[in-house]
Design a protein around this motif. Structure first.
Motif, PDB file in Angstrom:
ATOM      1  N   ASP A  45     -14.468  44.815  12.573  1.00 26.67           N
ATOM      2  CA  ASP A  45     -13.412  44.039  12.659  1.00 26.67           C
ATOM      3  C   ASP A  45     -12.407  44.555  11.668  1.00 26.67           C
ATOM      4  N   VAL A  46     -12.777  45.002  10.485  1.00 33.58           N
ATOM      5  CA  VAL A  46     -11.860  45.476   9.574  1.00 33.58           C
ATOM      6  C   VAL A  46     -11.778  46.975   9.347  1.00 33.58           C
ATOM      7  N   LEU A  47     -10.695  47.306   9.226  1.00 28.44           N
ATOM      8  CA  LEU A  47     -10.390  49.108   9.040  1.00 28.44           C
ATOM      9  C   LEU A  47     -10.426  49.423   7.632  1.00 28.44           C
ATOM     10  N   ALA A  48     -11.459  49.743   7.126  1.00 27.65           N
ATOM     11  CA  ALA A  48     -12.006  50.089   5.683  1.00 27.65           C
ATOM     12  C   ALA A  48     -11.109  51.489   5.341  1.00 27.65           C
ATOM     13  N   LEU A  49      -9.932  51.563   5.046  1.00 26.60           N
ATOM     14  CA  LEU A  49      -8.968  52.354   4.497  1.00 26.60           C
ATOM     15  C   LEU A  49      -9.469  52.671   3.194  1.00 26.60           C
ATOM     16  N   PRO A  50      -9.248  54.153   2.817  1.00 24.75           N
ATOM     17  CA  PRO A  50      -9.522  54.477   1.388  1.00 24.75           C
ATOM     18  C   PRO A  50      -8.367  53.847   0.396  1.00 24.75           C
ATOM     19  N   SER A  51      -8.622  53.658  -0.589  1.00 24.02           N
ATOM     20  CA  SER A  51      -7.552  53.077  -1.535  1.00 24.02           C
ATOM     21  C   SER A  51      -6.877  54.190  -2.183  1.00 24.02           C
ATOM     22  N   ARG A  52      -7.670  55.542  -2.296  1.00 30.11           N
ATOM     23  CA  ARG A  52      -7.136  56.793  -3.034  1.00 30.11           C
ATOM     24  C   ARG A  52      -6.221  57.382  -2.011  1.00 30.11           C
ATOM     25  N   THR A  53      -5.335  57.719  -2.113  1.00 29.54           N
ATOM     26  CA  THR A  53      -4.081  58.441  -1.344  1.00 29.54           C
ATOM     27  C   THR A  53      -4.343  59.961  -1.610  1.00 29.54           C
ATOM     28  N   SER A  54      -4.547  60.269  -2.592  1.00 30.28           N
ATOM     29  CA  SER A  54      -4.399  62.145  -2.916  1.00 30.28           C
ATOM     30  C   SER A  54      -5.244  62.770  -1.987  1.00 30.28           C
ATOM     31  N   GLU A  55      -4.872  64.019  -1.895  1.00 28.47           N
ATOM     32  CA  GLU A  55      -5.326  64.648  -0.527  1.00 28.47           C
ATOM     33  C   GLU A  55      -7.127  64.683  -0.662  1.00 28.47           C
ATOM     34  N   ILE A  56      -7.565  65.055  -1.792  1.00 31.88           N
ATOM     35  CA  ILE A  56      -9.008  65.134  -1.937  1.00 31.88           C
ATOM     36  C   ILE A  56      -9.699  63.886  -2.220  1.00 31.88           C
ATOM     37  N   GLY A  57      -8.839  63.000  -3.137  1.00 34.58           N
ATOM     38  CA  GLY A  57      -9.335  61.716  -3.463  1.00 34.58           C
ATOM     39  C   GLY A  57      -9.736  60.850  -2.385  1.00 34.58           C
ATOM     40  N   TRP A  58      -8.912  60.402  -1.208  1.00 36.86           N
ATOM     41  CA  TRP A  58      -9.398  59.864  -0.084  1.00 36.86           C
ATOM     42  C   TRP A  58     -10.607  60.266   0.644  1.00 36.86           C
ATOM     43  N   TYR A  59     -10.586  61.533   0.629  1.00 37.20           N
ATOM     44  CA  TYR A  59     -12.008  62.093   1.488  1.00 37.20           C
ATOM     45  C   TYR A  59     -12.885  61.862   0.703  1.00 37.20           C
ATOM     46  N   LEU A  60     -13.073  62.163  -0.662  1.00 41.70           N
ATOM     47  CA  LEU A  60     -14.313  61.665  -1.313  1.00 41.70           C
ATOM     48  C   LEU A  60     -14.754  60.368  -1.275  1.00 41.70           C
ATOM     49  N   GLN A  61     -13.736  59.771  -1.149  1.00 39.61           N
ATOM     50  CA  GLN A  61     -13.958  57.950  -0.937  1.00 39.61           C
ATOM     51  C   GLN A  61     -14.516  57.936   0.261  1.00 39.61           C
ATOM     52  N   TYR A  62     -13.797  58.460   1.225  1.00 39.94           N
ATOM     53  CA  TYR A  62     -14.218  58.353   2.762  1.00 39.94           C
ATOM     54  C   TYR A  62     -15.588  58.690   2.633  1.00 39.94           C
ATOM     55  N   LEU A  63     -16.002  59.901   2.164  1.00 33.65           N
ATOM     56  CA  LEU A  63     -17.372  60.226   2.348  1.00 33.65           C
ATOM     57  C   LEU A  63     -18.505  59.443   1.690  1.00 33.65           C
ATOM     58  N   ALA A  64     -17.858  58.844   0.596  1.00 33.41           N
ATOM     59  CA  ALA A  64     -19.004  57.861  -0.013  1.00 33.41           C
ATOM     60  C   ALA A  64     -19.070  56.454   0.727  1.00 33.41           C
ATOM     61  N   THR A  65     -18.424  56.161   1.576  1.00 35.43           N
ATOM     62  CA  THR A  65     -18.390  55.142   2.433  1.00 35.43           C
ATOM     63  C   THR A  65     -19.498  54.962   3.451  1.00 35.43           C
ATOM     64  N   PRO A  66     -20.239  54.132   3.307  1.00 38.54           N
ATOM     65  CA  PRO A  66     -21.656  54.253   4.486  1.00 38.54           C
ATOM     66  C   PRO A  66     -21.150  54.394   5.795  1.00 38.54           C
ATOM     67  N   LYS A  67     -21.798  55.369   6.605  1.00 43.90           N
ATOM     68  CA  LYS A  67     -20.947  55.808   7.945  1.00 43.90           C
ATOM     69  C   LYS A  67     -20.672  54.757   8.723  1.00 43.90           C
ATOM     70  N   SER A  68     -21.534  53.490   8.728  1.00 46.19           N
ATOM     71  CA  SER A  68     -21.293  52.333   9.657  1.00 46.19           C
ATOM     72  C   SER A  68     -19.796  51.831   9.363  1.00 46.19           C
ATOM     73  N   ARG A  69     -19.226  52.004   8.249  1.00 48.60           N
ATOM     74  CA  ARG A  69     -18.091  51.260   7.899  1.00 48.60           C
ATOM     75  C   ARG A  69     -16.879  52.380   7.732  1.00 48.60           C
ATOM     76  N   ARG A  70     -17.098  53.456   8.058  1.00 48.77           N
ATOM     77  CA  ARG A  70     -16.211  54.560   7.942  1.00 48.77           C
ATOM     78  C   ARG A  70     -15.209  54.469   9.531  1.00 48.77           C
ATOM     79  N   PRO A  71     -14.073  54.408   9.112  1.00 48.52           N
ATOM     80  CA  PRO A  71     -13.270  54.586  10.413  1.00 48.52           C
ATOM     81  C   PRO A  71     -13.001  55.918  11.059  1.00 48.52           C
TER      82      PRO A  71
END
Ligand SMILES: Cc1cc2nc3c(=O)[nH]c(=O)nc-3n(C[C@H](O)[C@H](O)[C@H](O)COP(=O)(O)OP(=O)(O)OC[C@H]3O[C@@H](n4cnc5c(N)ncnc54)[C@H](O)[C@@H]3O)c2cc1C
Length: 260
Positions: A45-71
């Motif tokens: 129901d909720v889009l779990a957007l990374p809060s970090r916006t730098s090129e590498i930062g958002w991706y690391l944060q994305y990878l650290a998000t459990p798969k079930s919550r990743r957009p």
């Protein structure tokens, strides 16, 4: 940043143009400005957007998000930008149909209605010719049409060269402004004896048999991965162009969903 659909237009059999608003502070990055769009997965129901916006930062944060919550995350080219209104147009290729092998981004575009929202994060440009050159070569499939149209519109009026665009159907052709010295060549798969050819493969064949201008090139090959890598290999190995003068980027891979 969140962006909201305000308009959906079926441009042609294979393209839907969505207009997104809410992008205050957007700055135009270049002729083929791309961005990453984030879409909710089924059951979220909720889009779990990374809060970090730098090129590498958002991706690391994305990878650290459990798969079930990743957009879902997919890259798209901004076809038109109206920064003063915080709006962009994005042309989505509709590949497959609802019951077939359609991806989440293509499905979103097919079903989008005003008010639907996506995350908008991470942006860049791909076309960055840094060396002096006599002519420009652009080659791509339907996913590259927005980028090639943007690049052609931004070239100097004196530019010389060739643009080859492989599209599913003749009616997907989108005329765009280009300098008079750029010869735009459309390859419509539905008009060829090989209407089921893989996107980009007919463009690659056309490149291989083309008589190309003389002089130093800046080449930019984009779209399905085999087209991008095949065009580069041909230009470097067979035509002996310098590697440094040939850029390429695989936008998607036939038979494989994008990895995030
Ligand atoms: C910098 C950049 C800019 C891009 N700009 C655009 C753009 O402006 N417009 C645009 O439409 N695309 C663009 N793309 C390509 C787009 O990101 C991919 O096509 C993406 O995989 C589509 O996501 P999806 O969720 O629909 O399909 P996925 O979930 O990624 O894939 C599902 C299945 O569909 C296949 N597939 C994916 N894309 C296509 C396609 N176009 N045709 C046929 N089969 C496909 C896959 O091989 C896979 O089998 C761009 C990509 C990059 C890297």
């Amino acid at each position: 940043m969140m962006a909201e659909v305000v308009r959906s237009v079926r441009l042609s059999p294979s393209y839907v143009r969505l207009t997104f608003a809410g992008l205050d502070g957007l700055e135009r990055r270049g002729a083929d400005h791309w961005c990453r769009l984030f879409f909710t997965r089924e059951g979220q129901d909720v889009l779990a957007l990374p809060s970090r916006t730098s090129e590498i930062g958002w991706y690391l944060q994305y990878l650290a998000t459990p798969k079930s919550r990743r957009p879902w995350v997919r890259a798209y080219t901004i076809r038109n930008a109206r920064p003063e209104a915080g709006e962009v147009d994005i042309d989505f290729v509709i590949h497959g149909d609802r019951d077939g092998n359609i991806g989440p981004a293509s499905r979103f575009a097919l079903d989008a209605t005003p008010g639907d929202r996506v995350g908008f994060l991470d942006q860049g440009v791909g076309f960055t010719p840094h060396h002096p050159h006599d002519w420009t070569l652009l080659i791509g499939d339907e996913t590259a049409l927005p980028a090639i149209a943007g690049i052609c519109s931004a070239l100097l009026d004196s530019a010389q060269g060739v643009a080859i665009i492989d599209i599913p159907k003749a009616s997907d052709r989108q005329p765009f402004p280009a300098p008079p010295g750029i010869e735009v060549s459309w390859i419509a798969r539905d008009q060829s004896p090989h209407s089921d050819a893989r996107p980009g493969s007919l463009a690659l064949q056309a490149l291989m048999s083309a008589k190309l201008p003389e002089g130093v090139v800046h080449a930019h090959a984009i779209g399905e991965s085999a087209l991008a890598t095949g065009a580069r290999r041909h230009l470097v190995q067979d035509r002996e162009f310098s590697k440094r003068h040939v850029d390429f980027a695989g936008y998607w891979r036939h038979g494989r969903p994008a990895t995030s």
